[in-house]
Enzyme design. Structure first.
Site, PDB file in Angstrom:
ATOM      1  N   ASN A  97       0.808  -1.232   0.000  1.00 34.79           N
ATOM      2  CA  ASN A  97       0.000   0.000   0.000  1.00 34.79           C
ATOM      3  C   ASN A  97       0.840   1.280   0.000  1.00 34.79           C
ATOM      4  O   ASN A  97       0.454   2.268  -0.605  1.00 34.79           O
ATOM      5  CB  ASN A  97      -0.997  -0.005   1.150  1.00 34.79           C
ATOM      6  CG  ASN A  97      -0.339  -0.122   2.494  1.00 34.79           C
ATOM      7  OD1 ASN A  97       0.805  -0.572   2.598  1.00 34.79           O
ATOM      8  ND2 ASN A  97      -1.030   0.282   3.531  1.00 34.79           N
TER       9      ASN A  97
ATOM     10  N   GLU B 196       7.808   1.474  14.686  1.00 42.10           N
ATOM     11  CA  GLU B 196       8.602   2.169  13.683  1.00 42.10           C
ATOM     12  C   GLU B 196       8.531   3.657  14.027  1.00 42.10           C
ATOM     13  O   GLU B 196       7.641   4.098  14.761  1.00 42.10           O
ATOM     14  CB  GLU B 196       8.036   1.909  12.283  1.00 42.10           C
ATOM     15  CG  GLU B 196       8.156   0.436  11.937  1.00 42.10           C
ATOM     16  CD  GLU B 196       7.999   0.095  10.473  1.00 42.10           C
ATOM     17  OE1 GLU B 196       7.033   0.545   9.866  1.00 42.10           O
ATOM     18  OE2 GLU B 196       8.871  -0.645   9.957  1.00 42.10           O
TER      19      GLU B 196
ATOM     20  N   GLU C 182       4.430  -4.994  11.768  1.00 41.97           N
ATOM     21  CA  GLU C 182       3.419  -3.939  11.556  1.00 41.97           C
ATOM     22  C   GLU C 182       2.277  -4.598  10.799  1.00 41.97           C
ATOM     23  O   GLU C 182       2.383  -4.824   9.598  1.00 41.97           O
ATOM     24  CB  GLU C 182       4.013  -2.796  10.725  1.00 41.97           C
ATOM     25  CG  GLU C 182       5.098  -2.008  11.411  1.00 41.97           C
ATOM     26  CD  GLU C 182       4.565  -1.160  12.560  1.00 41.97           C
ATOM     27  OE1 GLU C 182       3.336  -1.026  12.701  1.00 41.97           O
ATOM     28  OE2 GLU C 182       5.392  -0.646  13.326  1.00 41.97           O
TER      29      GLU C 182
ATOM     30  N   CYS D 267      -3.471   0.542   6.752  1.00 36.76           N
ATOM     31  CA  CYS D 267      -3.607  -0.396   7.875  1.00 36.76           C
ATOM     32  C   CYS D 267      -4.288   0.229   9.081  1.00 36.76           C
ATOM     33  O   CYS D 267      -5.058  -0.411   9.787  1.00 36.76           O
ATOM     34  CB  CYS D 267      -2.225  -0.894   8.272  1.00 36.76           C
ATOM     35  SG  CYS D 267      -1.075   0.458   8.558  1.00 36.76           S
TER      36      CYS D 267
END
Ligand code: NDP
Length: 679
Positions: free
Chosen positions: A344, A653, A441, A475
């Site tokens: 994405n 992150e 993630e 997400c």
């Protein structure tokens, strides 16, 4: 008129006649008169009525077979081949009144006319065998046989129902979505010995083991092939790891300041090449240039710049141990690490992983998602141009098998994945035998809570950002929008108005706000979710269909979709859709909405819209989510750590927190006195 042309004309007229007056009404004389020729001429070409109808039936079957072949050519995976067969049979060019009524007229006669029966048998056998071959790569042979027959029967059933409704209830998109949802569900229940199982929490998902040696990158807005790339196997991955091992030692020997300068140059190059890179990203992902030109490349550059700045300040601690000794810690790199990306935000994900990894002195091998392999290659070029020693950042290409070569490699010390929950579990299991560090993630089904004192336009704006940016393929999207009962009607009205005004179109047109979904397969999945939402009784406020106007028919566009009156137990309110589908749920009470918001395996993100500052913090403190917003949505500055709780992931992150995940501490004791040994 030449003979072949005349034959084709008569066949066309026959199909028209069948569609209008049916089998019985279609006589040789009537067809001849429609075609403006004598009955004798028709008889000359086709013998009798049965001969003419058999020729027309063969022509329909042949045309369908051609469509099947052409769709199969572009289908690279077993699942895509099944989809190609469904799409060919139920595509808008086939699934219409004229063709459908003609097919039905033939079916009615198949048992009585041997010529028709032969054509029908060949057509049916070929359809089932095509389906069975594709299915055998995903499920055991016996199940493949059963499932092929079921799919073929369902296709026939959908045709029959459409014809019986006189084509009033016929819609190619819904018909395909129904079949797609059926196939997905059946495949989720069966796992073949040739499939690797990825447990995705609620159900097991079969992932076909692909034998393809190349990746074909396709523009999802047009279907155009952008590039073909070689898949890297064990030999290439081993060689990359070996190069990375050598390069990492040199890279780690530089000072943090020296490393930072190179990363900083890479950030500048990204910004200079923003236009070229954002066009590439838009073509590879289908996302509007309006987004990629201001977010994707810039967010990657921001991240490189941030960690470039931090590199020089990486330090251990001095620990006072009294006059006889002191201690210190060294923050050291892990060595060679791997990054595996989702499709994405391909470039952004590569930068979010590479920047902290390289700042800490690691070398990174990065595998982009097979659907979006291109921008990572550009990033590798940019790093080299910025002065990064060869081998410190390398890209390998491939499917899940290439990912597995990384996660299982003994010389790789860490893997950072962005992907689905099921993939996260598989990666963690594969990393266990070599005790790798993992950052995961993963997916989400995040709550966005709107209290009755919220600023309505801001809340609606947040919900739109949190559902329709990147066509919903984000997400952290807040796809469960809980709205207080008192303001729900007004909220829905504003949503409807603002969604209706959104511009769907060519991703490269700067005015376009909603682009294409990543692939046909994904679009069918999203349409299947929408169909399930309808079937479960949610109220469709706006959207709900594939967009096929003009050239958009070549791509995979789905209209931004809002469902109201959703219940927590509906699949659209439970499962991650990863497409432009918002579910609005009503609530009344703070405790109630917190309990409902937390009642999910996911814990990626959450938001609260309210004017009451104490309530905002009180509610946020009780929400189980790694990344939260108060009165905004989906803003992810690099300075703030980003990541999930529960099944949405491990590690973070961005922010200084990311450094913890790409470095390890060495503790050193320094004696300042003699060794006091009792021996
Ligand atoms: P996938 O999990 O399907 O794939 C992610 C990457 O992992 C791909 O490169 C894929 O390869 C690779 N892969 C798949 N299986 C394995 C395996 N067993 N071992 C090693 N690598 C493997 O995710 P998608 O690409 O479909 O991305 C969508 C998902 O990503 C959504 O669930 C979304 O929520 C999540 N996501 C999470 C984000 C976060 O930061 N939390 C951000 C963005 C997305 P390939 O596809 O090339 O075969």
């Amino acid at each position: 008129m030449p003979e072949e042309q005349r034959r084709r004309q008569l066949i066309d007229v026959t199909i028209d006649s069948l569609a209008e007056v049916g089998y019985v009404g279609s006589t040789l004389a009537q067809i001849a008169s429609r075609a403006g020729v004598s009955p004798g001429l028709v008889a000359h070409y086709f013998g009798d009525k049965d001969g003419l109808l058999a020729a027309a039936f063969r022509s329909l079957a042949r045309r369908l077979a051609q469509r099947v072949r052409s769709r199969l050519r572009g289908a690279l995976t077993a699942r895509a081949r099944i989809q190609a067969l469904i799409d060919a049979n139920l595509g808008p060019e086939e699934f219409d009144r004229r063709t459908g009524t003609a097919w039905l007229a033939f079916w009615g006669q198949v048992l009585h006319v041997p010529g028709l029966k032969r054509v029908q048998r060949v057509y049916q056998r070929r359809a089932i065998s095509n389906l069975r071959h594709a299915l055998q790569q995903l499920v055991p042979a016996e199940e493949a046989r059963r499932l092929a027959a079921m799919i073929a029967a369902m296709i026939d059933g959908v045709w029959l129902r459409a014809a019986l409704s006189e084509w009033h209830e016929a819609d190619s998109g819904s018909a395909r979505a129904l079949l797609t949802a059926f196939v997905d569900e059946r495949l989720a229940q069966s796992v073949s010995p040739e499939s690797a199982t990825v447990s995705s929490g609620r159900s097991a998902r079969p992932v076909s083991v692909r034998d393809s040696t190349q990746i074909v990158s396709i523009n999802p807005a047009t279907g155009e092939v952008l590039a073909r790339l070689r898949v890297d196997g064990a030999a290439e991955v081993d060689a990359a790891v070996e190069r990375a091992r050598v390069a990492q030692a040199q890279w780690a020997a530089l000072t943090g300041g020296q490393r930072g300068r190179i990363l900083r140059r890479a950030a500048d190059l990204l910004r200079t090449r923003n236009e070229e890179l954002s066009v590439l990203e838009s073509r590879d992902t289908g996302k509007p240039i309006q987004e990629t030109s201001v977010v994707d490349v810039h967010s990657g550059a921001d991240c490189l710049e941030y960690f470039a700045g931090i590199a020089a300040s990486l330090a251990g601690e001095h620990v006072d141990l009294g006059p006889q000794a002191f201690g210190y810690t060294r923050r050291e790199p892990l060595g060679v690490v791997a990054g595996i990306g989702a499709w994405n935000y391909p470039l952004q994900i590569a930068c979010w992983k590479a920047a902290p990894a390289l700042a800490c002195g690691n070398a990174m091998i990065f595998k982009p998602a097979e659907l979006t392999p291109l921008s990572a290659v550009k990033l590798e070029e940019i790093f080299v141009e910025a002065g990064l020693p060869a081998g410190v950042f390398q890209v390998v290409q491939g499917f899940a098998d290439t990912g597995r070569l990384l996660t299982r490699h003994a010389q790789i010390r860490k893997v950072s994945l962005t992907g689905e929950v099921g993939t996260g579990k598989a990666v963690m299991a594969d990393a266990a035998p070599t005790l790798k560090h993992v950052t995961l993630e993963l997916g989400g089904k995040s709550p966005l809570i709107v209290f009755d004192d919220a600023h309505l336009e801001n809340a609606v704006g947040g919900a739109l950002l949190g559902n329709f940016y990147s066509a919903g393929e984000v997400c952290s999207n807040g796809t469960r929008v809980f709205v207080h009962r008192r303001i729900k009607a007004a909220f829905i009205e504003r949503l409807r108005a603002r969604v209706t005004a959104m511009r769907i179109g060519d991703p490269l047109d700067p005015r376009t706000q909603v682009g294409a979904l990543i692939s046909r397969e994904h679009m069918e999945k999203v349409l299947g979710c929408i169909a399930r939402g309808r079937a479960e009784g949610a109220r469709l406020v706006v959207g709900g269909q594939r967009v096929v106007s003009g050239d958009l028919a070549k791509g995979f566009f789905v209209a931004p979709t809002v469902f109201d009156d959703c219940r927590d137990d509906m699949s659209i309110a439970r499962d991650e859709i990863f497409g432009p589908v918002m579910s609005v749920l009503e609530f009344e009470d703070e405790d109630e909405v917190i309990a409902r918001a937390n009642a999910t395996e996911f814990g990626l993100a959450a938001a609260v819209f309210t004017s009451e500052v104490t309530r905002a913090h009180r509610v946020i403190a009780r929400l189980q989510a790694g990344t939260c917003w108060i009165n905004h949505y989906n803003i992810t500055p690099v300075e703030l750590p980003f990541g999930g709780m529960k099944a949405s992931g491990l590690g973070r992150e961005n922010g200084r927190a990311a450094l913890e995940h790409y470095s390890q501490l060495k503790s050193v004791y320094v004696a300042m006195a003699d060794v006091d040994s009792p021996y």
